[in-house]
Write a protein that holds these residues in place. Sequence first.
Motif, mmCIF file in Angstrom:
data_model
loop_
_atom_site.group_PDB
_atom_site.id
_atom_site.type_symbol
_atom_site.label_atom_id
_atom_site.label_comp_id
_atom_site.label_asym_id
_atom_site.label_seq_id
_atom_site.Cartn_x
_atom_site.Cartn_y
_atom_site.Cartn_z
ATOM 1 N N PRO A 249 3.190 -0.822 -9.702
ATOM 2 C CA PRO A 249 3.395 0.569 -9.301
ATOM 3 C C PRO A 249 2.492 0.863 -8.145
ATOM 4 N N LEU A 250 1.279 0.525 -8.232
ATOM 5 C CA LEU A 250 0.395 0.801 -7.157
ATOM 6 C C LEU A 250 0.912 0.486 -5.585
ATOM 7 N N GLN A 251 1.392 -0.926 -5.634
ATOM 8 C CA GLN A 251 1.977 -1.398 -4.838
ATOM 9 C C GLN A 251 3.067 -0.351 -3.984
ATOM 10 N N THR A 252 3.780 -0.179 -4.946
ATOM 11 C CA THR A 252 4.983 1.011 -4.708
ATOM 12 C C THR A 252 4.387 2.286 -4.196
ATOM 13 N N LEU A 253 3.361 2.811 -4.920
ATOM 14 C CA LEU A 253 2.614 3.982 -4.372
ATOM 15 C C LEU A 253 2.222 3.833 -2.859
ATOM 16 N N SER A 254 1.517 2.832 -2.789
ATOM 17 C CA SER A 254 1.083 2.524 -1.447
ATOM 18 C C SER A 254 2.065 2.370 -0.226
ATOM 19 N N LEU A 267 4.496 16.913 9.493
ATOM 20 C CA LEU A 267 3.758 17.862 8.111
ATOM 21 C C LEU A 267 2.787 19.192 8.617
ATOM 22 N N ASP A 268 2.907 20.023 7.838
ATOM 23 C CA ASP A 268 2.105 21.114 7.837
ATOM 24 C C ASP A 268 0.631 20.654 7.534
ATOM 25 N N GLU A 269 -0.330 21.544 7.986
ATOM 26 C CA GLU A 269 -1.669 21.174 7.600
ATOM 27 C C GLU A 269 -2.029 20.741 6.229
ATOM 28 N N ARG A 270 -1.650 21.832 5.275
ATOM 29 C CA ARG A 270 -1.974 21.619 3.951
ATOM 30 C C ARG A 270 -1.265 20.265 3.171
ATOM 31 N N SER A 271 -0.088 19.937 3.789
ATOM 32 C CA SER A 271 0.636 18.658 3.361
ATOM 33 C C SER A 271 0.027 17.484 3.869
ATOM 34 N N ALA A 272 -0.469 17.518 5.181
ATOM 35 C CA ALA A 272 -1.103 16.376 5.764
ATOM 36 C C ALA A 272 -2.384 16.157 4.834
ATOM 37 N N GLU A 273 -3.033 17.117 4.602
ATOM 38 C CA GLU A 273 -4.380 17.179 3.971
ATOM 39 C C GLU A 273 -4.294 16.501 2.558
ATOM 40 N N ILE A 278 -4.236 11.727 -1.347
ATOM 41 C CA ILE A 278 -3.242 10.825 -2.149
ATOM 42 C C ILE A 278 -3.553 9.466 -1.615
ATOM 43 N N THR A 279 -3.515 9.425 -0.380
ATOM 44 C CA THR A 279 -3.601 7.940 0.449
ATOM 45 C C THR A 279 -5.115 7.474 -0.099
ATOM 46 N N GLU A 280 -6.257 8.216 0.051
ATOM 47 C CA GLU A 280 -7.324 7.877 -0.422
ATOM 48 C C GLU A 280 -7.671 7.449 -1.819
ATOM 49 N N GLU A 281 -7.063 8.238 -2.802
ATOM 50 C CA GLU A 281 -7.345 7.788 -4.315
ATOM 51 C C GLU A 281 -6.384 6.399 -4.437
ATOM 52 N N ILE A 282 -5.238 6.399 -3.555
ATOM 53 C CA ILE A 282 -4.338 5.294 -3.940
ATOM 54 C C ILE A 282 -5.204 3.931 -3.624
ATOM 55 N N ALA A 283 -5.840 4.173 -2.554
ATOM 56 C CA ALA A 283 -6.690 2.883 -1.930
ATOM 57 C C ALA A 283 -7.970 2.813 -2.909
ATOM 58 N N ARG A 284 -8.497 3.859 -3.369
ATOM 59 C CA ARG A 284 -9.614 3.857 -4.301
ATOM 60 C C ARG A 284 -9.049 3.185 -5.806
ATOM 61 N N PHE A 285 -7.862 3.453 -6.219
ATOM 62 C CA PHE A 285 -7.495 3.133 -7.391
ATOM 63 C C PHE A 285 -7.211 1.558 -7.282
ATOM 64 N N GLN A 286 -6.667 1.238 -6.243
ATOM 65 C CA GLN A 286 -6.423 -0.220 -5.870
ATOM 66 C C GLN A 286 -7.586 -1.093 -5.993
ATOM 67 N N ALA A 287 -8.886 -0.479 -5.476
ATOM 68 C CA ALA A 287 -9.992 -1.165 -5.247
ATOM 69 C C ALA A 287 -10.358 -1.492 -6.632
ATOM 70 N N LEU A 288 -10.264 -0.339 -7.489
ATOM 71 C CA LEU A 288 -10.807 -0.459 -9.131
ATOM 72 C C LEU A 288 -9.933 -1.387 -9.835
ATOM 73 N N VAL A 289 -8.738 -1.483 -9.453
ATOM 74 C CA VAL A 289 -8.016 -2.492 -10.195
ATOM 75 C C VAL A 289 -8.192 -3.776 -9.999
ATOM 76 N N THR A 411 -20.121 11.332 -3.639
ATOM 77 C CA THR A 411 -18.906 10.813 -3.100
ATOM 78 C C THR A 411 -18.301 9.869 -4.200
ATOM 79 N N THR A 412 -17.092 9.441 -4.271
ATOM 80 C CA THR A 412 -16.193 8.658 -4.971
ATOM 81 C C THR A 412 -15.528 7.726 -4.538
ATOM 82 N N ASP A 413 -16.042 6.803 -3.356
ATOM 83 C CA ASP A 413 -15.262 6.072 -2.761
ATOM 84 C C ASP A 413 -15.762 4.607 -3.412
ATOM 85 N N GLY A 414 -16.780 4.666 -4.124
ATOM 86 C CA GLY A 414 -16.815 3.274 -4.862
ATOM 87 C C GLY A 414 -16.386 3.054 -6.278
#
Length: 454
Positions: A249-254, A267-273, A278-289, A411-414
């Motif tokens: 599912p992570l690969q599907t989300l990514s 996209l408008d500014e809020r949607s782009a933000e 979402i993209t950052e959290e998916i990448a962090r979740f993938q790194a955690l997995v 930070t929550t990147d690690g």
Amino acid sequence: MRRLGLRARVTAAFAVGALALSAGVTLVSYELTRRTLAQERESTAVRAAYFDAAVVDAGLAGSDPDVLALLRSLDTGAERDALLQWHGQWYSLTADLPVRAAVPQSLQALAQRGEAGAQRIHRDGSATLVVAVPLSASAVLYELVSLRELERTLQLLALVLLVVAVLVAGGGAAVGWYVTRHSLRPLTAVVATARDLAGGNLDARMDPHTEPELAQLSASFNHMADELSRRMARDRRFAADVSHELRSPLQTLSAAASVVERRREGLDERSAEALGMITEEIARFQALVDDLIELARSDQPAHREATDIAELARKVLRRHGLTAALVEVLPGAAPEWHVDRRRIEQALGNLVDNAQRYGGGVTAVRLGGCSRSSSACFVEVDDAGPGVLAGQRDIIFDRFVRGPVANGRGTTDGTGLGLSIVAQHAAAHDGRATVTDRPGGGARFRLELGGCSE
């Protein structure tokens, strides 16, 4: 002279041991607390001085400022005195010459060179912190901060710790008396087996036939070890299974996120933000997995092969955008090490990534050992950061432990698993991972490996 009985000797040994231990803990606790409180007090004083300096600097910017009125506007309280040296004249609310004379000449010279600083002095029988903040070429603000309250707190802390040490010593004597009163039985086998378990040998068990008096204890101990082994194996399988199940599912989300990312401009500014988050959290979740999967299989034996360790280190640095010139092969080090290439590459990458994220950057990567006289080798990664506190060095390699620098940045990147993976890979090579201070400042992470020679 009559010799003391076994009960008296054991009781005295417990009392002396408890007293020595409590004294050691008391001294360490007092010193750590003293340093922490002093650093916090000094940091608070410096921050307050800079805040007051900003107020004074803004007030002096006007035409014909009222300096005394400006000093009265500062909220210094009863613990701080503010002095202003402006165009060679001293201004203070106390009009007390000894107060002005309390500023050390060395600190005045430092401030005249345009450098801020702080220095401790003794004034009126108590410690005082003098903070100098240059405002301009002709103005310097000095603040004298009394540390009397800090000294009282430390005196009270010392008294409390002394009382605790005495109570602990008395408790040790009571425990010794209790133990000897009931029985003293052979516990060598228990100690040896427990040491083996703690060292990672999960197959260690006690022989219930060695000491009949300990048969029940041996059976209980072995049952505990069996349950521990089963629990650890079950946890590893669970982590591996969950991580593998999450990958799909992570690969599907990514993939879905990457599709939307390509249309980000529409996209408008809020949607782009929101998409970026979402993209950052998916990448962090993938790194955690990925890290969890790596930890789940870290108990497997290392697959050693001849490896050009220097070239491997340069490859890792280039992958992180760093110059390969940072790699230093120490004299006597073998050009090839027999190690698990994948594990060492990942461990070194994690150390470099940790230095880049939290250590101010890598300053050197040294390779040494694995000579003719010794099969042990090591990799050291130096950084330019604030270093690792002594109290953090034993736990920084535990899972999901984040250092004070990472927590301070918020930070929550690690994932909190990078250094734990380093320690696991070191253990797979019959080694260990440690951290010390780097000469000149910063931290030095050392990856020690055993059996690197063929």
